[in-house]
Motif scaffolding. Structure first.
Motif, short mmCIF file in Angstrom:
data_model
loop_
_atom_site.label_atom_id
_atom_site.label_comp_id
_atom_site.label_asym_id
_atom_site.label_seq_id
_atom_site.Cartn_x
_atom_site.Cartn_y
_atom_site.Cartn_z
N ASP A 37 -8.81 6.33 -15.27
CA ASP A 37 -8.28 7.19 -16.16
C ASP A 37 -6.85 6.61 -16.65
O ASP A 37 -6.10 7.46 -17.11
N ARG A 38 -6.63 5.30 -16.26
CA ARG A 38 -5.30 4.82 -16.65
C ARG A 38 -5.44 3.20 -16.76
O ARG A 38 -6.53 2.53 -16.45
N GLY A 39 -4.52 2.49 -17.34
CA GLY A 39 -4.72 1.36 -17.88
C GLY A 39 -5.20 0.20 -16.92
O GLY A 39 -6.12 -0.33 -16.77
N GLY A 40 -3.99 -0.22 -15.99
CA GLY A 40 -4.26 -1.22 -15.03
C GLY A 40 -4.16 -2.56 -15.43
O GLY A 40 -3.83 -2.73 -16.60
N VAL A 41 -4.46 -3.51 -14.72
CA VAL A 41 -4.53 -5.00 -14.95
C VAL A 41 -5.91 -5.59 -15.04
O VAL A 41 -6.61 -5.37 -14.32
N MET A 42 -5.91 -6.39 -16.20
CA MET A 42 -7.11 -7.04 -16.44
C MET A 42 -7.08 -8.44 -15.97
O MET A 42 -6.11 -9.02 -16.43
N LEU A 43 -8.11 -8.95 -15.23
CA LEU A 43 -8.18 -10.43 -14.88
C LEU A 43 -9.48 -10.91 -15.65
O LEU A 43 -10.42 -10.48 -15.56
N ALA A 44 -9.16 -11.88 -16.61
CA ALA A 44 -10.27 -12.51 -17.36
C ALA A 44 -10.34 -13.98 -17.35
O ALA A 44 -9.53 -14.77 -17.18
N GLY A 45 -11.62 -14.44 -17.74
CA GLY A 45 -11.98 -15.73 -17.67
C GLY A 45 -13.33 -15.85 -18.09
O GLY A 45 -14.08 -15.04 -18.27
N HIS A 46 -13.32 -17.08 -18.71
CA HIS A 46 -14.78 -17.46 -19.29
C HIS A 46 -15.71 -18.41 -18.15
O HIS A 46 -15.15 -19.18 -17.44
N THR A 47 -16.89 -18.17 -18.55
CA THR A 47 -17.86 -18.50 -17.62
C THR A 47 -18.46 -19.77 -17.95
O THR A 47 -19.13 -20.47 -17.19
N ASP A 48 -18.31 -20.27 -19.26
CA ASP A 48 -18.89 -21.31 -19.80
C ASP A 48 -18.06 -22.50 -19.44
O ASP A 48 -16.98 -22.65 -19.49
N VAL A 49 -18.78 -23.73 -19.47
CA VAL A 49 -17.95 -25.04 -19.34
C VAL A 49 -18.42 -26.05 -20.40
O VAL A 49 -19.56 -25.76 -20.89
N VAL A 50 -17.80 -27.07 -20.74
CA VAL A 50 -18.02 -28.19 -21.84
C VAL A 50 -19.16 -29.02 -21.08
O VAL A 50 -19.37 -28.89 -19.79
N PRO A 51 -19.61 -29.86 -21.93
CA PRO A 51 -20.92 -30.81 -21.39
C PRO A 51 -20.57 -31.86 -20.68
O PRO A 51 -19.31 -32.30 -20.80
N VAL A 52 -21.20 -32.83 -19.79
CA VAL A 52 -20.88 -33.61 -19.01
C VAL A 52 -21.67 -34.97 -19.61
O VAL A 52 -21.58 -35.98 -19.21
N ASP A 53 -22.41 -34.68 -20.66
CA ASP A 53 -22.90 -35.90 -21.32
C ASP A 53 -22.13 -36.98 -21.66
O ASP A 53 -21.24 -37.02 -22.27
N GLY A 54 -22.73 -38.16 -21.25
CA GLY A 54 -21.97 -39.43 -21.33
C GLY A 54 -20.85 -39.60 -20.68
O GLY A 54 -20.21 -40.98 -20.81
N GLN A 55 -20.49 -38.81 -19.73
CA GLN A 55 -19.23 -39.04 -18.94
C GLN A 55 -19.37 -39.92 -17.63
O GLN A 55 -20.75 -39.45 -17.08
N ASP A 56 -18.92 -40.60 -17.15
CA ASP A 56 -18.78 -41.41 -15.93
C ASP A 56 -18.37 -40.53 -14.76
O ASP A 56 -17.29 -40.52 -14.21
N TRP A 57 -19.34 -39.70 -13.96
CA TRP A 57 -18.82 -39.04 -12.91
C TRP A 57 -19.32 -39.77 -11.82
O TRP A 57 -20.37 -40.57 -11.57
N HIS A 58 -18.66 -39.57 -10.66
CA HIS A 58 -18.93 -40.16 -9.38
C HIS A 58 -19.38 -39.16 -8.20
O HIS A 58 -19.36 -39.60 -7.15
#
Length: 384
Positions: A60-81
């Motif tokens: 019944d009151r405002g409060g604090v929102m903690l927000a974040g996105h779950t998606d990520v960018v592609p790894v295609d063509g990147q040189d991962w170790h």
């Protein structure tokens, strides 16, 4: 650290924007259910992606929102170790796609849930986890449609994008467009008989470049940004089929990243007018079917929370940081929370944006710990 264990689980979900995020969302939903916390899903039109919204504490009151996105960018063509979707801990860093941008923050929030559930909160905490932020802040818009109909909205929001745990109160907005130039094909031995789509695209690109130079020279300026003025940028160009054929089509993408106090409408109108009044008549004098079309790819507003706003002072208090809030060039969902729902918002989260979208993306473990500490103080502040 429990947050590190949760981060390992979250990174293991390949939530590249082209994929579904439902497996991750269902994991989060089940995790919350384990602590007696109900959540609501707001799905996309296909039912293959979803936002999650939950409230811990009084409703019944405002409060604090903690927000974040779950998606990520592609790894295609990147040189991962190391394996991008398997967390690798070495040298006091957690390597994995999304570790910095921004599953580290979500992991820290989830690690705080048992503490939030165990105390009696006088002020609620709202969790808002979204999809498709990386391709234009798309998913959060459906969530905002739902939030706008709720009887009580969060009183303030924290978007946990990587800021090295510094409070950020403002960021630039963005408008991105695709331009399709339709010419008239012909043999290159007789250029006047055709309409060269590539050349007309080049003229329009040069005009966009002239607007970029004008902003760089004349502003408006805000010295608190690394790039203190509105920028225009052409990122891709595709056109033509062979050297001896007058190109019938050329397509290019451009974007405007604008200061919050410098809306892009005037620039967009100028670009459209130049195309319609200067270029199109020349093209159509040769072939009537030619022309230039604009398609909006994505837009999101800038964020401009006053530096003395309650949310700024509140998060500074959690961090024990009296420095003025910062400003960043990259965009977040914060501007939409503020503009669409009137939720005063700041950006503050673990990690460095310099690692985001890169091969071998990493999050320093001390950053994750710093976020855990901030959220522990949040629990203390909101508990009776």
């Amino acid at each position: 650290m429990e947050s590190l264990t949760l981060l390992e689980k979250l990174v293991g979900f390949d939530t590249t924007s082209r994929n579904s995020n439902l497996e991750l969302i269902q994991f989060v939903r089940n995790y919350l259910t384990g602590f007696g916390i109900e959540s609501r899903l707001v799905e996309d039109a296909t039912g293959t992606k979803a936002n999650l919204y939950a409230t811990i504490g009084p409703t019944d009151r405002g409060g604090v929102m903690l927000a974040g996105h779950t998606d990520v960018v592609p790894v295609d063509g990147q040189d991962w170790h190391s394996e991008p979707f398997k967390l690798d801990i070495r040298d006091e860093r957690a390597y994995g796609r999304g570790s910095a941008d921004m599953k580290g923050f979500i992991a820290s929030v989830l690690a705080t849930v048992p503490k939030l559930a165990a105390v009696k909160l006088h002020t609620p905490v709202h969790l808002a986890f979204t999809y498709d932020e990386e391709i234009g802040c798309i998913g959060v818009r459906r969530l905002l449609d739902v939030l706008g109909g709720l009887p009580v909205l969060p009183a303030m929001g924290i978007v946990g994008e990587p800021t090295l745990m510094r409070v950020v109160a403002a960021h630039k907005g963005k408008a991105a467009f695709r331009v399709t130039v339709r010419g008239h094909e012909g043999h290159s031995s007789n250029p006047p008989a055709g309409v060269n789509a590539v050349e007309y695209a080049a003229e329009l690109i040069a005009y966009i470049r002239s607007l970029a130079r004008e902003r760089k020279q004349n502003g408006p300026f805000d010295p608190l940004y690394e790039v203190p003025y509105t920028t225009l940028h052409v990122g891709t160009v595709r056109g033509g089929t062979a050297l001896n054929i007058i190109p019938a089509e050329c397509v290019f993408d451009f974007e405007i990243r604008h200061l919050p106090e410098d809306p892009p409408d005037g620039l967009i109108a100028a670009i459209r007018d130049y195309a319609a009044k200067e270029l199109a008549p020349q093209m159509q004098s040769v072939a009537g079917e030619t022309g230039i079309e604009f398609t909006e790819r994505s837009t999101y507003p800038g964020l401009c929370t006053p530096p003395d706003a309650a949310v700024v002072r509140f998060v500074q208090g959690l961090l024990g940081d009296n420095n003025p809030p910062g400003k960043i060039a990259f965009g977040t969902e914060g501007g939409l929370f503020a503009e669409r729902c009137g939720i005063p918002t700041v950006v503050c989260g673990p990690g460095n944006i310099a690692q985001a979208h890169q091969p071998d993306e990493w999050l320093a473990l001390n950053q994750l710990l710093a976020c855990d500490t901030m959220l522990d103080k949040l629990v203390q502040q909101l508990a009776r």
